[in-house]
Design a protein around this motif. Structure first.
Motif, mmCIF file in Angstrom:
data_model
loop_
_atom_site.group_PDB
_atom_site.id
_atom_site.type_symbol
_atom_site.label_atom_id
_atom_site.label_comp_id
_atom_site.label_asym_id
_atom_site.label_seq_id
_atom_site.Cartn_x
_atom_site.Cartn_y
_atom_site.Cartn_z
ATOM 1 N N CYS A 56 12.125 13.778 1.183
ATOM 2 C CA CYS A 56 11.220 12.765 1.753
ATOM 3 C C CYS A 56 9.805 13.297 1.918
ATOM 4 C CB CYS A 56 11.747 12.276 3.100
ATOM 5 S SG CYS A 56 13.210 11.243 2.973
ATOM 6 N N VAL A 57 9.679 14.514 2.439
ATOM 7 C CA VAL A 57 8.340 15.053 2.666
ATOM 8 C C VAL A 57 7.632 15.340 1.338
ATOM 9 C CG1 VAL A 57 8.805 17.541 2.909
ATOM 10 C CG2 VAL A 57 6.990 16.481 4.253
ATOM 11 N N ASN A 58 8.388 15.702 0.311
ATOM 12 C CA ASN A 58 7.777 15.876 -1.010
ATOM 13 C C ASN A 58 7.226 14.552 -1.536
ATOM 14 O OD1 ASN A 58 7.867 18.634 -1.594
ATOM 15 N ND2 ASN A 58 9.981 18.522 -2.279
ATOM 16 N N GLN A 59 7.959 13.471 -1.306
ATOM 17 C CA GLN A 59 7.469 12.158 -1.727
ATOM 18 C C GLN A 59 6.203 11.779 -0.950
ATOM 19 O OE1 GLN A 59 11.133 9.920 -1.146
ATOM 20 N NE2 GLN A 59 11.335 9.717 -3.369
ATOM 21 N N ALA A 60 6.198 12.055 0.337
ATOM 22 C CA ALA A 60 5.006 11.777 1.146
ATOM 23 C C ALA A 60 3.839 12.619 0.655
ATOM 24 C CB ALA A 60 5.278 12.058 2.623
ATOM 25 N N HIS A 61 4.107 13.879 0.346
ATOM 26 C CA HIS A 61 3.059 14.775 -0.147
ATOM 27 C C HIS A 61 2.498 14.292 -1.482
ATOM 28 C CE1 HIS A 61 1.512 18.420 -2.180
ATOM 29 N NE2 HIS A 61 0.954 18.589 -1.001
ATOM 30 N N ASP A 62 3.368 13.839 -2.367
ATOM 31 C CA ASP A 62 2.910 13.313 -3.660
ATOM 32 C C ASP A 62 1.965 12.130 -3.464
ATOM 33 O OD1 ASP A 62 4.385 15.217 -4.998
ATOM 34 O OD2 ASP A 62 6.012 13.847 -5.557
ATOM 35 N N ILE A 63 2.272 11.282 -2.519
ATOM 36 C CA ILE A 63 1.396 10.138 -2.243
ATOM 37 C C ILE A 63 0.055 10.613 -1.688
ATOM 38 C CG2 ILE A 63 1.100 8.078 -0.787
ATOM 39 C CD1 ILE A 63 4.187 7.677 -1.098
ATOM 40 N N VAL A 64 0.086 11.591 -0.787
ATOM 41 C CA VAL A 64 -1.154 12.151 -0.237
ATOM 42 C C VAL A 64 -2.035 12.666 -1.367
ATOM 43 C CG1 VAL A 64 -2.100 14.099 1.083
ATOM 44 C CG2 VAL A 64 -0.273 12.714 2.059
ATOM 45 N N VAL A 65 -1.432 13.411 -2.294
ATOM 46 C CA VAL A 65 -2.190 14.011 -3.394
ATOM 47 C C VAL A 65 -2.645 12.953 -4.397
ATOM 48 C CG1 VAL A 65 -2.027 15.586 -5.370
ATOM 49 C CG2 VAL A 65 -1.110 16.268 -3.138
ATOM 50 N N ASN A 66 -1.725 12.113 -4.845
ATOM 51 C CA ASN A 66 -2.037 11.147 -5.903
ATOM 52 C C ASN A 66 -3.011 10.058 -5.469
ATOM 53 O OD1 ASN A 66 -0.342 12.509 -7.668
ATOM 54 N ND2 ASN A 66 1.409 11.209 -7.219
ATOM 55 N N TYR A 67 -2.940 9.665 -4.199
ATOM 56 C CA TYR A 67 -3.787 8.576 -3.715
ATOM 57 C C TYR A 67 -4.893 9.063 -2.786
ATOM 58 C CZ TYR A 67 -0.341 5.599 -5.868
ATOM 59 O OH TYR A 67 0.479 4.984 -6.791
ATOM 60 N N ILE A 91 -6.323 11.704 5.302
ATOM 61 C CA ILE A 91 -6.128 11.597 6.740
ATOM 62 C C ILE A 91 -4.742 12.116 7.151
ATOM 63 C CG2 ILE A 91 -5.294 9.211 6.735
ATOM 64 C CD1 ILE A 91 -7.003 8.834 9.304
ATOM 65 N N ASN A 92 -3.757 12.030 6.271
ATOM 66 C CA ASN A 92 -2.406 12.481 6.582
ATOM 67 C C ASN A 92 -2.064 13.814 5.924
ATOM 68 O OD1 ASN A 92 -2.287 9.519 7.173
ATOM 69 N ND2 ASN A 92 -0.236 10.134 7.796
ATOM 70 N N ALA A 93 -2.985 14.393 5.209
ATOM 71 C CA ALA A 93 -2.693 15.622 4.473
ATOM 72 C C ALA A 93 -2.238 16.749 5.402
ATOM 73 C CB ALA A 93 -3.912 16.063 3.667
ATOM 74 N N ASN A 94 -2.893 16.909 6.520
ATOM 75 C CA ASN A 94 -2.557 17.997 7.433
ATOM 76 C C ASN A 94 -1.167 17.814 8.040
ATOM 77 O OD1 ASN A 94 -3.116 20.422 8.780
ATOM 78 N ND2 ASN A 94 -3.776 19.314 10.607
ATOM 79 N N SER A 102 0.841 -1.188 0.000
ATOM 80 C CA SER A 102 0.000 0.000 0.000
ATOM 81 C C SER A 102 0.878 1.242 0.000
ATOM 82 C CB SER A 102 -0.887 -0.007 1.251
ATOM 83 O OG SER A 102 -1.480 1.252 1.438
ATOM 84 N N GLU A 103 0.510 2.225 -0.781
ATOM 85 C CA GLU A 103 1.253 3.485 -0.815
ATOM 86 C C GLU A 103 1.219 4.166 0.555
ATOM 87 O OE1 GLU A 103 3.108 4.775 -3.298
ATOM 88 O OE2 GLU A 103 2.696 2.989 -4.480
ATOM 89 N N LEU A 104 0.215 3.848 1.351
ATOM 90 C CA LEU A 104 0.118 4.414 2.693
ATOM 91 C C LEU A 104 1.353 4.065 3.520
ATOM 92 C CD1 LEU A 104 -1.523 5.943 4.829
ATOM 93 C CD2 LEU A 104 -2.572 3.767 5.438
#
Length: 135
Positions: free
Chosen positions: A81-92, A96-99, A54-56
């Motif tokens: 790293c945070v940009n990669q996490a942000h991309d996952i938040v946006v793309n998927y 719940i983790n966006a904030n 899971s991308e999560l």
């Protein structure tokens, strides 16, 4: 570690990844940042090879990696790293983790502003913070 050993031996990968995450969190809390990053990096490498992950999982591993790197004053690596996490938040659409990801990204940009040597770079990062606040 017992849970990790059992999950690994039984091939229960999600439990294995979760165990690695929890162990890294403990190491982080104890101030063993290098150990925590080693565990996280190893886990991420394994997860990126796993077609069924899971991308999560990748997102939360990237998020905690960014937190550790930020604490170690490794701002560029933290931003990566945070940009990669942000991309996952946006793309998927992991809302719940966006904030938390946005707050972390903003904190990294704040540190980059404080260490920037020129006004153009400071303005660039300040603009990035404004963009994050609109999300």
């Amino acid at each position: 570690f017992n849970v990790l050993d059992l999950a690994s031996s039984k091939g229960i990968k999600n439990i294995t990844y979760l165990s690695w995450y929890l162990i890294a969190c403990v190491e982080k809390e104890e101030g063993n940042f290098d150990m925590a990053l080693g565990i996280l990096n190893n886990a991420i490498l394994n997860m990126e090879k796993d077609e069924n992950i899971s991308e999560l999982f990748i997102m939360i591993f990237k998020e905690i990696s960014a937190e550790i790197l930020l604490a170690q004053h490794e701002y560029e690596k933290a931003l990566f790293c945070v940009n990669q996490a942000h991309d996952i938040v946006v793309n998927y659409k992991v809302h719940i983790n966006a904030n938390s990801v946005s707050k972390l990204m903003s904190a990294v940009y704040q540190q980059l502003i404080s260490t920037a040597k020129d006004e153009q770079t400071k303005a660039f990062y300040a603009n990035k913070i404004k963009q994050i606040s609109k999300l």
